[in-house]
Design an enzyme around this catalytic site. Structure first.
Site, PDB file in Angstrom:
ATOM      1  N   TYR A 168      16.770  -9.366   1.345  1.00 39.31           N
ATOM      2  CA  TYR A 168      16.269  -8.124   0.745  1.00 39.31           C
ATOM      3  C   TYR A 168      17.406  -7.236   0.242  1.00 39.31           C
ATOM      4  CZ  TYR A 168      11.591  -9.374   2.265  1.00 39.31           C
ATOM      5  OH  TYR A 168      10.382 -10.021   2.411  1.00 39.31           O
ATOM      6  N   SER A 215       0.878  -1.175   0.000  1.00 38.55           N
ATOM      7  CA  SER A 215       0.000   0.000   0.000  1.00 38.55           C
ATOM      8  C   SER A 215       0.912   1.221   0.000  1.00 38.55           C
ATOM      9  CB  SER A 215      -0.924   0.002   1.230  1.00 38.55           C
ATOM     10  OG  SER A 215      -0.173   0.173   2.413  1.00 38.55           O
ATOM     11  N   LEU A 234      -2.983   1.205   7.095  1.00 36.60           N
ATOM     12  CA  LEU A 234      -3.440   2.330   6.277  1.00 36.60           C
ATOM     13  C   LEU A 234      -2.862   2.320   4.871  1.00 36.60           C
ATOM     14  CD1 LEU A 234      -3.296   5.353   8.743  1.00 36.60           C
ATOM     15  CD2 LEU A 234      -5.205   3.831   8.210  1.00 36.60           C
ATOM     16  N   LEU A 271       5.358 -10.546   1.683  1.00 36.90           N
ATOM     17  CA  LEU A 271       5.799 -11.381   0.561  1.00 36.90           C
ATOM     18  C   LEU A 271       5.784 -12.799   1.092  1.00 36.90           C
ATOM     19  CD1 LEU A 271       7.461 -12.397  -1.967  1.00 36.90           C
ATOM     20  CD2 LEU A 271       9.496 -11.615  -0.760  1.00 36.90           C
ATOM     21  N   HIS A 273       3.696  -4.969   2.636  1.00 33.80           N
ATOM     22  CA  HIS A 273       3.212  -5.575   3.881  1.00 33.80           C
ATOM     23  C   HIS A 273       3.648  -7.026   3.995  1.00 33.80           C
ATOM     24  CE1 HIS A 273       0.426  -2.357   5.131  1.00 33.80           C
ATOM     25  NE2 HIS A 273       0.358  -2.123   3.839  1.00 33.80           N
TER      26      HIS A 273
END
Ligand SMILES: CC(C)(COP(=O)(O)OP(=O)(O)OC[C@H]1O[C@@H](n2cnc3c(N)ncnc32)[C@H](O)[C@@H]1OP(=O)(O)O)[C@@H](O)C(=O)NCCC(=O)NCCS
Length: 205
Positions: A166, A95, A109, A122, A120
């Site tokens: 990451y 988001s 949100l 994976l 949010h």
């Protein structure tokens, strides 16, 4: 206060030859492999993967069914699913966020005016892990974000063990995340989407 915005999913720009089809297109056979934004109809499949990946391990998960539905209603263009023969095997849900760092509020949100894509979750279905799918999906997702002008940066939080994973995609740790979930603590990572090589080349997937 949370602003509500209904946005249309954008068509994904995929490399030539990649299997690709809008969700509304009728097919007589299911594609062997397909990447597309998630829809509300995918919410239960998403949650089933999360249940195995997170709830069975720690008793909690990043997004519960209502939260999955919430984000897939507000910002489906910030999600991406990998389907094999119609079955969801991996996904990312994001988001928009509009602050420098993540806060507890960012967990629920979507801020439509924001320039930061908050990833949010994976997750890869357990039978498909360690086959490169999580990496391919993340490359594609970052490429997809790179095509969205408003998005300048990607941000996520993860447990310490996953930081090296990451970092391979250009994410850099910016320190401990302000968000805690029960006794779990997280590292926050950010990745600039401007001037990155992966936006200019075919990521090979
Ligand atoms: C993390 C996850 C998305 C990676 O997807 P994947 O398809 O299995 O990963 P790939 O095959 O592309 O890459 C494998 C690499 O992922 C990293 N990795 C995967 N699981 C890991 C774990 N539990 N801890 C640390 N690193 C992990 C490793 O770097 C691994 O490389 P290695 O085997 O050479 O050490 C997948 O394992 C998953 O869904 N896990 C459960 C949910 C989860 O933890 N999601 C991340 C939330 S931040």
């Amino acid at each position: 206060m949370q602003r509500i915005c209904h946005l249309k999913p954008e068509a994904l720009s995929l490399p030539p030859g990649a299997s690709e089809s809008p969700s509304c297109q009728r097919r007589h056979t299911l594609p062997a492999s397909e990447f597309r934004c998630l829809t509300l109809e995918d919410a239960v499949s998403v949650f089933e993967i999360e249940r195995e990946a997170f709830i069975s391990v720690s008793g909690i998960c990043p997004l519960y069914l209502e939260e999955i539905r919430h984000f897939l209603t507000l910002c489906p263009e910030l999600s991406l699913g990998w389907f094999e023969e119609g079955r969801l095997v991996a996904f990312i849900i994001g988001s928009l966020w509009d602050e420098e760092r993540l806060t507890q509020e960012s967990l629920r949100l979507h801020r439509p005016g924001g320039h930061v894509a908050h990833l949010h979750v994976l997750a890869v279905h357990h039978t498909f892990r360690q086959q490169g799918k999580g990496s391919i999906l993340l490359w594609r997702y970052l490429h997809h974000l790179g095509g969205q002008r408003a998005v300048r940066r990607a941000v996520l939080m993860c447990e310490e063990a996953l930081v090296p994973f990451y970092e391979k995609f250009g994410f850099q740790a910016v320190g401990p995340c302000a968000i805690t979930v029960g006794s779990l603590t997280f590292t926050e990572l950010q990745c600039s989407l401007r001037g990155q090589a992966f936006l200019r080349r075919n990521s090979g997937c």
